[in-house]
Design a protein around this motif. Sequence first.
Motif, mmCIF file in Angstrom:
data_model
loop_
_atom_site.group_PDB
_atom_site.id
_atom_site.type_symbol
_atom_site.label_atom_id
_atom_site.label_comp_id
_atom_site.label_asym_id
_atom_site.label_seq_id
_atom_site.Cartn_x
_atom_site.Cartn_y
_atom_site.Cartn_z
ATOM 1 N N ALA A 1 0.817 -1.219 0.000
ATOM 2 C CA ALA A 1 0.000 0.000 0.000
ATOM 3 C C ALA A 1 0.848 1.266 0.000
ATOM 4 O O ALA A 1 0.325 2.364 0.170
ATOM 5 N N SER A 2 2.151 1.123 -0.209
ATOM 6 C CA SER A 2 3.036 2.297 -0.105
ATOM 7 C C SER A 2 2.849 3.266 -1.266
ATOM 8 O O SER A 2 2.457 2.874 -2.370
ATOM 9 N N ASP A 3 3.173 4.519 -1.002
ATOM 10 C CA ASP A 3 3.121 5.541 -2.055
ATOM 11 C C ASP A 3 4.102 5.193 -3.170
ATOM 12 O O ASP A 3 3.816 5.386 -4.347
ATOM 13 N N GLU A 4 5.278 4.666 -2.759
ATOM 14 C CA GLU A 4 6.321 4.367 -3.742
ATOM 15 C C GLU A 4 5.824 3.339 -4.760
ATOM 16 O O GLU A 4 5.960 3.534 -5.974
ATOM 17 N N LEU A 5 5.255 2.234 -4.241
ATOM 18 C CA LEU A 5 4.796 1.188 -5.163
ATOM 19 C C LEU A 5 3.632 1.703 -6.013
ATOM 20 O O LEU A 5 3.594 1.495 -7.227
ATOM 21 N N ASN A 6 2.690 2.377 -5.375
ATOM 22 C CA ASN A 6 1.536 2.885 -6.129
ATOM 23 C C ASN A 6 1.958 3.864 -7.220
ATOM 24 O O ASN A 6 1.448 3.805 -8.337
ATOM 25 N N SER A 7 2.906 4.742 -6.878
ATOM 26 C CA SER A 7 3.387 5.715 -7.877
ATOM 27 C C SER A 7 4.057 5.002 -9.041
ATOM 28 O O SER A 7 3.929 5.405 -10.196
ATOM 29 N N SER A 8 4.781 3.932 -8.708
ATOM 30 C CA SER A 8 5.460 3.185 -9.763
ATOM 31 C C SER A 8 4.443 2.474 -10.665
ATOM 32 O O SER A 8 4.554 2.479 -11.887
ATOM 33 N N VAL B 1 1.484 3.289 -11.315
ATOM 34 C CA VAL B 1 0.734 4.247 -12.138
ATOM 35 C C VAL B 1 1.328 4.330 -13.548
ATOM 36 O O VAL B 1 0.608 4.481 -14.534
ATOM 37 N N LYS B 2 2.642 4.147 -13.613
ATOM 38 C CA LYS B 2 3.316 4.255 -14.909
ATOM 39 C C LYS B 2 2.882 3.151 -15.875
ATOM 40 O O LYS B 2 3.065 3.260 -17.082
ATOM 41 N N SER B 3 2.327 2.062 -15.338
ATOM 42 C CA SER B 3 1.868 0.974 -16.213
ATOM 43 C C SER B 3 0.475 1.261 -16.759
ATOM 44 O O SER B 3 -0.033 0.522 -17.596
#
Lengths: 290, 448
Positions: free
Chosen positions: B362-369, B371-373
Amino acid sequence: MKSRRTAFTIFVFLFPVFIIYTLFMIIPLIQTFVYSFTQWNGVTETTFTGISNYVKLLQDKDYWTTFMNTLKLVGLSAVIQIPVGLLVAYLLYCKVKGMKIFRTIFFLPVVIAPVAIGLMFSLFYNSEIGLFNKILAAIGLGALQNNWLSNVKTLLYAVMAPQIWQYIGLYITIFLGALQSVPEEIIEGAEIDGANKLQILHRIIIPEIRNFIVISLILSVTGSLKSFDHSWIMTKGGPGVRSAYLGVYMYKTSFVNSDFGKGSTITVTIVLLSLLFTILLNIINNKYSD
Amino acid sequence: MKNKTLKILALGMSIVMTMGLTACGATAPSTDQTDTSTGKASSAAKNDKVSIVLATNWGEGDAKYDYFYPEFEKFKESVADTIDITLETYTTEDYKTKIKTQTASGSLPDVFTYWGGGMMADMCDAGLLLNVDDYFKDSQTVKREDFEPGSFEFYVAGDGNTYGIPIESTRGILMANSELFKKYNLEYPKTYDDLLACAKVFNENGIIPMSMGSNGGSPSEFFFSELYNQYAGAEEELEALPAGGAFNTANAVKVGEVIQDMKNHQIFPEDTVTNGGYGPCLQLYTDQKAAMTYTYPWMFESIPENIQEMSDVIPMPQMPDSTVDSSTIETGFTVYGCLINKASYEDPAKHDAMVKVCDFIASDELNSSLVKSGMIPCKNVEVPYKDQKLIMQKTLDYSEGKDLVQVHYTKLPSASAISEMESGLDELFINAITPQEYVDKVQESITK
């Protein structure tokens, strides 16, 4: 003393196979039989429901559709794979140059994963990008162009075709081995007596290799009864269950719809059907042997 | 002598086979991709570690893999001293089967991404999943308030508890190839009659008007819902579905009729089975063999840049007798999230490690990454507009001010009803059954 030693040797040799067969075949089969009398979604408690799964199955239209699809596959496989396999093997046996190469080529599809064959054929059949319709058009059979997997009339047969085609090579190899086991002096004798190739095949070779034919028939029938891959890869058994066999329907029921009780019931019917066919074929074989 | 040799040989074989069986019986993950390496940690240290199994369908071949895996590697390294993470990945269809089989065998992964609604209903009923509010209480970095409130709906079970952390939200879009429309001097269709007129011209020129097929119900099931929402009362009918509402409504029959009419007017490819599925459907569009297609952001990774440039996101044409303005609505819903194995979470030895793994998911880092997909996150994370794919920018622009409407997939009460809807659509698209037969089949599955 000697018989005790022999018994011990037999026991030691059979023990590992017995354990493996019991663990991975007999026990699961018994469990499946037990589950067929229950209602179980794979998560909550199992409920004993007696023969209700069997009753429901008999009234299930989709089950009978897949049952008939399976029977059609069994019939077509036996009618096409065995005669074609025997014929090609006989042609190769009649001193065709480069027999070993042909044998390898014919056997090649057998070792390719059914998943790959299924994918290849679904592209092949594609009305927009597929080769099949284009080939038909190129050879002047454009009138036969079709949406092979989207037409109710052709769908099932289009799914059956790759499977039937793929395993013909297996029977060619079996029959080639069988033909090579027929004593040459019998054939030479028949040739001296003036028999032609067809007569030799009909009067000598087929009776000589009858046991191989029966084994091939059993392989073909049981292989068809447990069919899964081609149908699943090409159409997921659909649309609906129109191209599904009993194996696909069992999988969909158990693992997609989470009805393991009904899925087990379907499995039991597949086992029974396999046994029935095997017994029938053995009876027929014994009758003709006599 | 010969007998003795045979006996020794047989004995040896049986010992080897028995040992083999014992090895088979040992617990070992059986996956198409597992990753259990833990850096340079010594084997002694390994014994003190907590083992956690994380399962997902974001494996190799999935659009999210390239964005998920590097983040996972970083996380794994950061916790290598205390947690031994096994990553299990499968392709989507196999993954569904894997989780169902693991559920049946009592070996659910500790943390796993999965669908909500009817797909998780059995697991909720059996008490296998954690109410994620318990996790939010324990987490230092992730709170329920960090997410769009409506995104939890997909993971709320009949008992009112929430059993999943929502990750991915999505939007259904109709893409049109502007150059093909220009080439044939056509305007984007606004009404059904416009669509038929466009279809006639495209068909005359060997172009498929709209790439839409149905193989295992994809992408047709969302297309069906997209059209369904144009009809009066559809929204209420969809809302009522989880609590026993009817599927066999007049609207559903109407949509079925419209779909068959579209098929008969050659708006779709002739072969809707082989051209069904998200990949093949999009392929016809990206190859410029089709002028329009209905798709979802998880396919954006497969759209070449030149096609993104020439694509416009347009409203679905207004269907016959529909009353809801199609230019004001858009299907938008939570489609994916993360579930937590309750037994593992409540195991004191695993608890802290479980919280850390969930924090990562649920981290911002993973979610932000991710999003690029092409993923629209359920979590409120800041993602610069310019960093997104062009087609995602166009999607977001189009979504401005639209009313988001739901789909049947998230509302149907059971996995078997979803499956019936999907396979029935395949039959409907090839005119093998009538619209009435189709809705009755799905209804029967719900009633069962």
